[in-house]
Enzyme design. Sequence first.
Site, PDB file in Angstrom:
ATOM      1  N   GLU A 172       0.881  -1.145   0.076  1.00  0.00           N
ATOM      2  CA  GLU A 172       0.080  -0.121  -0.095  1.00  0.00           C
ATOM      3  C   GLU A 172       0.834   1.410   0.200  1.00  0.00           C
ATOM      4  O   GLU A 172       1.849   1.427   1.022  1.00  0.00           O
ATOM      5  CB  GLU A 172      -0.900  -0.204   1.335  1.00  0.00           C
ATOM      6  CG  GLU A 172      -2.036   1.195   1.402  1.00  0.00           C
ATOM      7  CD  GLU A 172      -3.029   0.953   1.841  1.00  0.00           C
ATOM      8  OE1 GLU A 172      -3.654  -0.236   2.082  1.00  0.00           O
ATOM      9  OE2 GLU A 172      -3.615   1.761   2.529  1.00  0.00           O
ATOM     10  N   ARG A 173       0.640   2.058  -1.022  1.00  0.00           N
ATOM     11  CA  ARG A 173       1.574   3.360  -1.301  1.00  0.00           C
ATOM     12  C   ARG A 173       3.062   2.955  -1.202  1.00  0.00           C
ATOM     13  O   ARG A 173       3.758   3.535  -0.873  1.00  0.00           O
ATOM     14  CB  ARG A 173       1.314   4.464   0.243  1.00  0.00           C
ATOM     15  CG  ARG A 173      -0.141   4.403   0.719  1.00  0.00           C
ATOM     16  CD  ARG A 173      -0.947   4.886  -0.651  1.00  0.00           C
ATOM     17  NE  ARG A 173      -2.339   5.076  -0.061  1.00  0.00           N
ATOM     18  CZ  ARG A 173      -3.461   5.439  -0.868  1.00  0.00           C
ATOM     19  NH1 ARG A 173      -3.141   5.498  -2.174  1.00  0.00           N
ATOM     20  NH2 ARG A 173      -4.622   5.237  -0.260  1.00  0.00           N
ATOM     21  N   ASN A 215      -3.037  -1.212   7.772  1.00  0.00           N
ATOM     22  CA  ASN A 215      -4.504  -1.827   7.463  1.00  0.00           C
ATOM     23  C   ASN A 215      -4.351  -3.326   7.657  1.00  0.00           C
ATOM     24  O   ASN A 215      -4.186  -4.150   6.771  1.00  0.00           O
ATOM     25  CB  ASN A 215      -5.041  -1.494   6.251  1.00  0.00           C
ATOM     26  CG  ASN A 215      -5.312  -0.001   6.234  1.00  0.00           C
ATOM     27  OD1 ASN A 215      -5.642   0.584   7.228  1.00  0.00           O
ATOM     28  ND2 ASN A 215      -4.667   0.648   5.043  1.00  0.00           N
ATOM     29  N   LYS A 292      -3.886   0.248  14.204  1.00  0.00           N
ATOM     30  CA  LYS A 292      -4.614   1.356  13.629  1.00  0.00           C
ATOM     31  C   LYS A 292      -6.054   0.953  13.974  1.00  0.00           C
ATOM     32  O   LYS A 292      -6.559  -0.124  13.410  1.00  0.00           O
ATOM     33  CB  LYS A 292      -4.520   1.132  12.337  1.00  0.00           C
ATOM     34  CG  LYS A 292      -5.373   2.395  11.342  1.00  0.00           C
ATOM     35  CD  LYS A 292      -5.082   2.347   9.832  1.00  0.00           C
ATOM     36  CE  LYS A 292      -5.964   3.158   9.048  1.00  0.00           C
ATOM     37  NZ  LYS A 292      -5.464   3.481   7.747  1.00  0.00           N
ATOM     38  N   GLU A 296     -10.663   4.946   9.084  1.00  0.00           N
ATOM     39  CA  GLU A 296     -10.722   4.531   7.748  1.00  0.00           C
ATOM     40  C   GLU A 296     -11.279   3.228   7.541  1.00  0.00           C
ATOM     41  O   GLU A 296     -10.646   2.415   6.718  1.00  0.00           O
ATOM     42  CB  GLU A 296      -9.549   4.596   7.093  1.00  0.00           C
ATOM     43  CG  GLU A 296      -8.697   6.114   7.008  1.00  0.00           C
ATOM     44  CD  GLU A 296      -7.410   6.352   6.239  1.00  0.00           C
ATOM     45  OE1 GLU A 296      -6.858   5.585   6.092  1.00  0.00           O
ATOM     46  OE2 GLU A 296      -7.342   7.535   5.701  1.00  0.00           O
ATOM     47  N   ARG A 329      -1.949   4.073  16.816  1.00  0.00           N
ATOM     48  CA  ARG A 329      -2.009   5.072  15.896  1.00  0.00           C
ATOM     49  C   ARG A 329      -2.740   6.188  16.599  1.00  0.00           C
ATOM     50  O   ARG A 329      -4.053   6.239  16.900  1.00  0.00           O
ATOM     51  CB  ARG A 329      -2.646   4.777  14.448  1.00  0.00           C
ATOM     52  CG  ARG A 329      -1.866   3.598  13.826  1.00  0.00           C
ATOM     53  CD  ARG A 329      -0.775   3.786  12.952  1.00  0.00           C
ATOM     54  NE  ARG A 329      -0.282   4.742  12.217  1.00  0.00           N
ATOM     55  CZ  ARG A 329      -1.133   4.976  10.802  1.00  0.00           C
ATOM     56  NH1 ARG A 329      -2.238   4.305  10.737  1.00  0.00           N
ATOM     57  NH2 ARG A 329      -0.520   5.616   9.984  1.00  0.00           N
ATOM     58  N   ARG A 346     -11.644  17.425   9.736  1.00  0.00           N
ATOM     59  CA  ARG A 346     -10.953  16.272  10.202  1.00  0.00           C
ATOM     60  C   ARG A 346      -9.691  16.785  10.891  1.00  0.00           C
ATOM     61  O   ARG A 346      -8.957  15.913  11.699  1.00  0.00           O
ATOM     62  CB  ARG A 346     -10.347  15.860   8.796  1.00  0.00           C
ATOM     63  CG  ARG A 346      -9.439  14.657   8.924  1.00  0.00           C
ATOM     64  CD  ARG A 346      -9.133  13.976   7.562  1.00  0.00           C
ATOM     65  NE  ARG A 346      -7.998  13.257   7.462  1.00  0.00           N
ATOM     66  CZ  ARG A 346      -7.731  12.560   6.185  1.00  0.00           C
ATOM     67  NH1 ARG A 346      -8.370  12.638   5.336  1.00  0.00           N
ATOM     68  NH2 ARG A 346      -6.388  11.720   6.348  1.00  0.00           N
ATOM     69  N   LYS A 370       0.954  11.189  13.201  1.00  0.00           N
ATOM     70  CA  LYS A 370       1.522  11.883  11.968  1.00  0.00           C
ATOM     71  C   LYS A 370       2.134  13.090  12.389  1.00  0.00           C
ATOM     72  O   LYS A 370       1.547  14.072  12.998  1.00  0.00           O
ATOM     73  CB  LYS A 370       0.510  11.808  11.156  1.00  0.00           C
ATOM     74  CG  LYS A 370       0.124  10.347  10.594  1.00  0.00           C
ATOM     75  CD  LYS A 370      -0.628  10.215   9.185  1.00  0.00           C
ATOM     76  CE  LYS A 370      -0.854   8.824   8.814  1.00  0.00           C
ATOM     77  NZ  LYS A 370      -1.516   8.818   7.405  1.00  0.00           N
ATOM     78  N   ASP A 375      -2.707  14.351   6.579  1.00  0.00           N
ATOM     79  CA  ASP A 375      -2.169  12.984   6.341  1.00  0.00           C
ATOM     80  C   ASP A 375      -1.252  13.383   5.361  1.00  0.00           C
ATOM     81  O   ASP A 375      -1.291  13.122   3.923  1.00  0.00           O
ATOM     82  CB  ASP A 375      -3.466  12.472   5.551  1.00  0.00           C
ATOM     83  CG  ASP A 375      -2.921  11.156   5.106  1.00  0.00           C
ATOM     84  OD1 ASP A 375      -2.054  10.559   5.604  1.00  0.00           O
ATOM     85  OD2 ASP A 375      -3.923  10.465   4.259  1.00  0.00           O
ATOM     86  N   GLU A 403       3.952   9.355  -0.876  1.00  0.00           N
ATOM     87  CA  GLU A 403       2.507   9.077  -1.319  1.00  0.00           C
ATOM     88  C   GLU A 403       1.874  10.461  -1.875  1.00  0.00           C
ATOM     89  O   GLU A 403       1.471  10.203  -3.069  1.00  0.00           O
ATOM     90  CB  GLU A 403       1.744   8.808   0.059  1.00  0.00           C
ATOM     91  CG  GLU A 403       0.190   8.477  -0.413  1.00  0.00           C
ATOM     92  CD  GLU A 403      -0.545   8.152   0.896  1.00  0.00           C
ATOM     93  OE1 GLU A 403      -0.074   7.963   1.906  1.00  0.00           O
ATOM     94  OE2 GLU A 403      -1.917   8.195   0.624  1.00  0.00           O
ATOM     95  N   GLU A 505       5.803  22.323  -3.592  1.00  0.00           N
ATOM     96  CA  GLU A 505       4.698  22.846  -2.844  1.00  0.00           C
ATOM     97  C   GLU A 505       4.209  23.842  -3.854  1.00  0.00           C
ATOM     98  O   GLU A 505       3.013  24.118  -4.095  1.00  0.00           O
ATOM     99  CB  GLU A 505       5.194  23.553  -1.773  1.00  0.00           C
ATOM    100  CG  GLU A 505       4.047  24.371  -0.891  1.00  0.00           C
ATOM    101  CD  GLU A 505       4.769  25.043   0.120  1.00  0.00           C
ATOM    102  OE1 GLU A 505       5.780  25.484   0.246  1.00  0.00           O
ATOM    103  OE2 GLU A 505       3.812  25.047   1.296  1.00  0.00           O
TER     104      GLU A 505
END
Length: 813
Positions: A172-173, A215, A292, A296, A329, A346, A370, A375, A403, A505
């Site tokens: 993943e990613r 996950n 986690k 999500e 997490r 969020r 994080k 995110d 990511e 950016e």
Amino acid sequence: MRTLLFLFSAALWLHGETGYDAWLRYAPVKLARPLPATIFAADDSKSLTAARDEVVRGVRGITALTLRIESSLPKEEAIVLGTMEQIRGLFPQSGWNQSLDPDAFWLRTLTSGGVRYTVVTGGSDRGVLYGAFALLRKIATGESVGALDEKQAPYAPIRWVNQWDNLDGSIERGYGGRSIFWEGGHARQDLSRVSDYGRMLASLGINGATIDNVNADKRLLSDEYIPQVARIAEAFRPWGVRIALSVDFGSPQSLGGLDTFDPLDPKVAAWWKQRADAVYAAIPDLAGFVLKADSEGRVGPSAYKRTHADAANVVSRALAPHHGVLLYRGFVYDHHMDWNNPKNDRARAAYDNFKPLDGQFNDNVIIQIKNGPIDFQVREPVSPLFDALEKTNEAMELQVTQEYMGQARHLVFLAPQWREVLDVVRRQNRKLRGFAGVVNVGLDDNWMGNNLSQANLYAYGRFTWNPALTSEAVVREWTLQTFGSDPRVVETIDAMQLGSWKTYENYTGPLGLQTLTDIVGNHYGVAVEASENNGWGQWHRADARGVGMDRTVATGAGYIGQYSTQVARTYENLQSCPDELLLFMHHVPYTYVLHSGKTVIQTIYDSHYEGARAAEAYVPQWQPLKGKIDDQRYAAVLAQLKYQAGQAQVWRDSVVSWFLKESGIPDVKGRAGHYPGRIEAESMTLDGYSPVDVKPWETASRGKAIACGQAKCSASTRFDGTAGWYDLRVQYFDQNNGISHFRTSINKQVVDEWDAADRIPTRKMDGSSSTRREISGIALRPGDQIMIEGTPNGGEPAGLDYIEILSPPAKAP
Ligand code: GCU
């Protein structure tokens, strides 16, 4: 014969480096003083042997001399490796009166019995290993090691990487190929890559690694998988890297067959204990678990109206007897939030979830937070949770895998971003328990999909060891070891790396807009509205009148109130809020004037042009390095930079067009909406091609492109400019569901052809697949016919957006 061999290896160096050795290449360096000829390790434990062999390997690479391995302390100049206890035994008179933390090391030159020794000692085998790598780093970067007396201890005990690998071998990613751990539902037979990864991690002082997706797959805790996990642990072990597992909170029910996973149910507690005992029986040095929950779509304690503390404590209690830790997490939020409610946010979630539980977590629980509240966006403020938790252990989670940062297709060196976060946390007098870096290396030769991206792993590791290092120092070390010490090479690469975050950016999302990417899809290409009108909460709320999320206490979502009074005051007040976070904190009209004196809208236009121009400049900056580094990495990076320059233009045009249309306010510099030298594909003479609407509209020039619905199509146009040399750019769509073929000709003379065979994460014509081919040095005369032929393949319709005919100096607007 010898000369031949030497020439052969020199040629090999120039022509072929895949990047596999990363910064551990040990290329030749001129030393001020010769190194000893012998080496002795005080015992034959796996880590000391690894340390000794690494020094032999490194010295052989750097000096072309092979150290003699001795089995007792030699009576001649030598490098000596051993733990503090062992070294004390060998050199009792030499004043080893200080103790060392287990992971700390001490490099010391001493004379004993008239013989000079270079001693590498540590608080444990692992400390010695870190010392050995530190010694090699010094040698490889040209530092003198003739008279050493240097002690170093890591900043914090937890220095982990997280790999988000799935048991089927996907990641993943992950942008560097398939999993080095798993394939087809099982641990790989050949785990040599795991060992080599362990070596890279050890060279940075990283001491833990999760080996499965956050996950999590519940199967890992089953009896069938534990032996496989144990094999992976064994491959890492010589390098002092302990593995950790991501676990799924629903496992007591889904794997254990209980009728509940309620954290307060004794059966559930017993299940966690029994599973932890089983894992530890096979892997006694397991570092712990990562969890986690309630995020999500992952199940969590809310299913039973329990708290995160209840959840963390039940799992951590099972780990405690084994000295394991639980990284829980902090990335918990509701991804089905009502976006119409302006009070929903969020960014508030981590604080709202964890602050009320401060002090309720067991000692071996660490909240893994994080760096920012959303995110891993291109620019976020530091998460307010770091400063808010007073009685709870904290670790900072950083993302090395890029990511939202161009997925290793774009050069984005993240150390300067992390530096800012670390500085804030330092000013708060926070002592973190450690770091978790989402890394996701894979089977690609260069591990990360891009040679320059390796610098992110390097910087992450160096910062976990010493978060006070500067980005400049870190990148200098990295470049010297990775590409050599030629001053032109070092200056060029360092400058490109250090400016790259700001550049990215600028052409993605300035002013705190966040990365304006396809957040409901691949998180790669541009899609300005993807974050709006849905529950994911990465909103920027741009509309016809203004832009930005109102997070103020006075009128907005109140997020700013989660900071300490002084910080909150700075953000709350428009006058003191820094420009780079303005739209993260406030909703303002496009005409709002920033500290820079420019309006918001003009800044959006200017930064995108500036960013794309800077990305365009990477190519000519890199080109003079030809012959100064090996050809293979030179060419790989050059290709990546050319691609990036094209993608930066896609970003620029898409974001600028979107804001121009939405705001209706023109660019005072007249660039937005005007593309000199551009000919839209849909306005060319088409044979077989038909115009299509691209979605989202802003990702194609004027919203339209052409697609080929038959075996082969062409688009042609007549050149009506003045005769001269030109560069031709063909903007086409490279999807991952086919390999179309393109051919460009001038008056039937083929000047270029290529396959659209890149690994871009999309199956449609959009901002991700939009790709540029540049054909430079073409002599054009009025009346020439320029033709692009496209041959579709699979699901890919050989899509074309436009061509640009530019006289070379006019290339970068
Ligand atoms: C991001 C990422 C997910 C990941 C999640 C996490 O949202 O896109 O793939 O699972 O972060 O950190 O848990």
